[in-house]
Design a protein around this motif. Structure first.
Motif, PDB file in Angstrom:
ATOM      1  N   LEU A   1       0.838  -1.209   0.000  1.00 30.76           N
ATOM      2  CA  LEU A   1       0.000   0.000   0.000  1.00 30.76           C
ATOM      3  C   LEU A   1       0.872   1.257   0.000  1.00 30.76           C
ATOM      4  CD1 LEU A   1      -3.087  -0.550   2.326  1.00 30.76           C
ATOM      5  CD2 LEU A   1      -3.049   0.197  -0.052  1.00 30.76           C
ATOM      6  N   ARG A   2       1.929   1.254   0.809  1.00 30.11           N
ATOM      7  CA  ARG A   2       2.841   2.408   0.824  1.00 30.11           C
ATOM      8  C   ARG A   2       3.499   2.568  -0.546  1.00 30.11           C
ATOM      9  NH1 ARG A   2       4.689  -0.129   5.497  1.00 30.11           N
ATOM     10  NH2 ARG A   2       3.624   0.661   7.348  1.00 30.11           N
TER      11      ARG A   2
ATOM     12  N   GLU B   1       1.065   4.145  -3.012  1.00 24.18           N
ATOM     13  CA  GLU B   1       0.959   5.591  -2.801  1.00 24.18           C
ATOM     14  C   GLU B   1       2.161   6.297  -3.428  1.00 24.18           C
ATOM     15  OE1 GLU B   1      -1.540   7.261  -1.797  1.00 24.18           O
ATOM     16  OE2 GLU B   1      -2.791   5.783  -0.782  1.00 24.18           O
TER      17      GLU B   1
ATOM     18  N   ARG C   1       1.645   6.606  -7.122  1.00 25.35           N
ATOM     19  CA  ARG C   1       0.760   7.735  -7.456  1.00 25.35           C
ATOM     20  C   ARG C   1       1.555   9.029  -7.462  1.00 25.35           C
ATOM     21  NH1 ARG C   1      -4.000   8.517  -3.394  1.00 25.35           N
ATOM     22  NH2 ARG C   1      -4.381  10.310  -4.741  1.00 25.35           N
TER      23      ARG C   1
END
Lengths: 315, 315
Positions: free
Chosen positions: B100-101, B104, B107
Motif C-alpha cells: 500500500l505504501r 501511494e 501515485r
C-alpha cells in the motif's frame, strides 16, 4: 442444533447502531452477554448490560473482552467507505490488522465461533449481476470493502487451520432505531432527522442510485441464526432483495412525516455504486432466514423512534 | 500498442529467483532498468544493471527506487506460504501494508503501470475445479495467499480511483536457473542440489501432490507481455496447464542426472494442497502468451545451470 441459551457472548462494536440493537435482543436470549466498544451512542439503550469500554486496536482490551466467551460478534467498523479511501493504510491497520490480533486472542481463549458483519454494499464493487449472489466476483472500489473481504478470508483461514468457526453476513443497507446520522452513513436516519429539524437534506448524485434497505430487526434475526447455524455455507447476503432509489427513500419519509423535504444536490462520489441489490436466496434456504418487516413498516417504526428521541441530546 | 523500448523500469525484489531472470531479460529491451532488493542472491548475474539496495518495508527506499520510472514490477515476497501462517500479522504488514505504501509512492511519482507477481498456487486454496480458471473462488489456506489476493484488490482499487494501471500474474510453480533452494521453496532446485551433493531429499507427504511447474523463461515472457498488454483483463494465470507429482519431478531429475535420489518422507503439512493446476486459456487468448519451454527441456536447462554453479559459493 446449538442453542443460544447456553451461549456466553461478547459483542465487539456494541455501542454503534447494529451493536445496540443486537445487544438489546441477545440480553434476554443468551447465558451471558458482554458489550464492548469505544463509546455508547445510546447509553440508556444498553442499561443493565455489562459494558466494557475499550479500543478494538488494543490487544489487551480485546483479550479481556473475549475472556470467558464462546461466541464473538464482530461488528467493528473503524472507518467508513469514504474515509477508508482517503487513508487506505490506516483502514488496513484499524480493521484488518486489529481483527487478526482479535482472532489470535480467540484462539487463545478457546472461542468457538465468530460472527462477522461484512458489507453487502461494498464487497462486490460495481456488480455485474443484480441482484448479486454471494458467488459474484468481488472487486471493491473502496478500501473499506477490501478490508471486509480480507477479514472474511482470514476467518476462513482460522477455521481451516485452527478450527475457529465463523459465519460472515454481507449486510446490505440496514436502517432503524439507534442509527446515527453521522459519518455519511445511514441515509434513512439522516433524512428523518433533517425532516424533524426542517433542515434541507444533502444528496450526492441525482437520487437515482439504488440500494437494498433492510430493517435492523431482520439483521439481528440473521445474526442470531448465524450464531447457531450448522450448514455448509459460511457467507450469507442479508438484505431485502429489493432495490430502492434515494428518491424513493425521500418520498417514503415525506409520506410518513407528512411534509416535504428540501433537497440540495451535490456531484456523486467515486465510492458510490449506481445499483446494489443483494440476492438473499442462500440465507433463505440454508439459514432459514427471511426479512419480516416490510419497508414501509420499517420506515414507520424508525420514524416513531426518531420522534421519541427528539430533545434527547447528541445524535 | 505500447512498446518496451521506451520503458523506464524498476524491478522490486530483483535479487531473488524471478527478479534475477527478469532483470537479465529487461536490461536489453527497455530504456532504463533499476534493480531494487534487500540482497542479490547471484550478484554476477546482475552485473552491469543498476542495483539499489533497500528494504521494501522502508517508504523512503521505495520512493527512491520508483523515482523516474513509469513501469514497476512488484516481485517482492517478504514471507513464504509456511512462514506466513506462523505469524499472519507480520505477513500482512510485510506484504500488504508495504505494498500500500509503495502504491501511494507510485501515485506520487506518476508511475503508469504496476505488474504484480501473484500466486497461482495459493490464491485459490483447495481448488474445486482443476485446472483452475481465474474466475474460480479464492479461499486461500495460507496467510500468504490472502496477502496476494488483498494486493490484487488494492491494485484494482488504485486503478479505479487513481488511474494507476496494473496487471497481476498468478504464477504457478516456476523453476529454472537462479532458483534458491532455501525457504522450503523451489523443489526442482532443491532436489537437483541434493542430487549433485549425493544427499537424501526431504519429501512432505507421499509424493503424490500435484503442481503446475513452469519454466522461468516463460514466466519472464508473460511479465514482459503484461507490461504492454492493452486488453480488458487484469489478472492472468501463468502456468504450464499440466500437473506433475513430486514423484514425477524426482523421476525426471533422476533421468536427467543419471542417478537415483534417496528420499526421506515426512508427514504432509497443512499448507499443502493435493492438486494445483492452472487453466491458462485467458493468457493464451488475451495476452498472446504460451509456454515455449517443455518440462523436460526446462529440467535439462536447469540441471546444466546447477552443474555450472557447483563450487560457486552460497546457494
Amino acid at each position: 442444533m446449538s442453542n443460544m441459551q447456553n451461549m456466553r457472548c461478547v459483542v465487539l462494536g456494541a455501542g454503534g447502531f447494529l451493536g445496540t440493537n443486537l445487544c438489546r435482543r441477545l440480553v434476554s436470549e443468551v447465558a451471558s452477554l458482554r458489550a464492548f466498544g469505544r463509546r455508547q451512542s445510546f447509553p440508556e439503550a444498553l442499561r443493565g448490560i455489562e459494558w466494557m469500554p475499550g479500543d478494538f486496536a488494543d490487544p489487551t482490551s480485546i483479550a479481556a473482552a473475549i475472556s470467558g466467551c464462546d461466541t464473538v460478534f464482530h461488528l467493528v467498523n473503524a472507518t467508513t467507505p469514504a474515509s477508508a479511501n482517503i487513508d487506505k493504510l490506516a483502514d488496513l491497520q484499524a480493521n484488518v490488522a486489529s481483527t487478526l490480533r482479535m482472532l489470535e486472542a480467540c484462539r487463545e481463549e478457546g472461542v468457538k465461533r465468530v460472527i462477522f458483519v461484512s458489507s453487502g454494499g461494498t464487497i462486490y464493487g460495481v456488480p455485474q449481476e443484480v441482484p448479486t449472489p454471494e458467488t459474484a466476483p468481488t472487486s471493491p472500489i473502496t478500501a473499506y470493502g477490501i478490508s471486509k473481504l480480507s477479514i472474511e478470508k482470514y476467518l476462513g483461514l482460522f477455521e481451516y487451520l485452527h478450527g475457529l468457526e465463523y459465519r460472515a453476513l454481507r449486510v446490505a443497507n440496514p436502517f432503524g432505531p439507534y442509527q446515527l446520522a453521522l459519518k455519511n452513513q445511514g441515509v434513512v436516519a439522516a433524512f428523518m432527522r433533517q425532516s424533524v429539524a426542517d433542515h434541507p437534506i444533502q444528496l450526492w448524485g441525482d437520487g437515482t442510485s439504488v440500494r437494498d434497505y433492510i430493517y435492523v430487526d431482520d439483521v439481528v434475526d440473521a445474526l442470531c441464526m448465524a450464531s447457531t447455524h450448522q450448514g455448509p455455507s459460511r457467507i450469507f447476503n442479508i438484505g431485502s432483495g429489493e432495490g430502492r432509489s434515494l428518491l424513493q427513500i425521500i418520498r417514503a419519509i415525506e409520506v410518513e412525516s407528512g411534509k416535504a423535504l428540501t433537497v440540495h444536490v451535490s456531484p456523486s462520489r467515486s465510492v458510490d455504486i449506481p445499483k446494489s441489490i443483494l440476492d438473499t436466496r442462500l440465507a433463505h434456504e440454508e439459514l432459514g432466514w427471511s426479512p419480516k418487516v416490510g419497508f414501509e413498516a420499517g420506515i414507520h417504526r424508525t420514524w416513531r423512534w426518531i420522534l421519541s428521541q427528539e430533545g434527547c441530546g447528541e445524535i
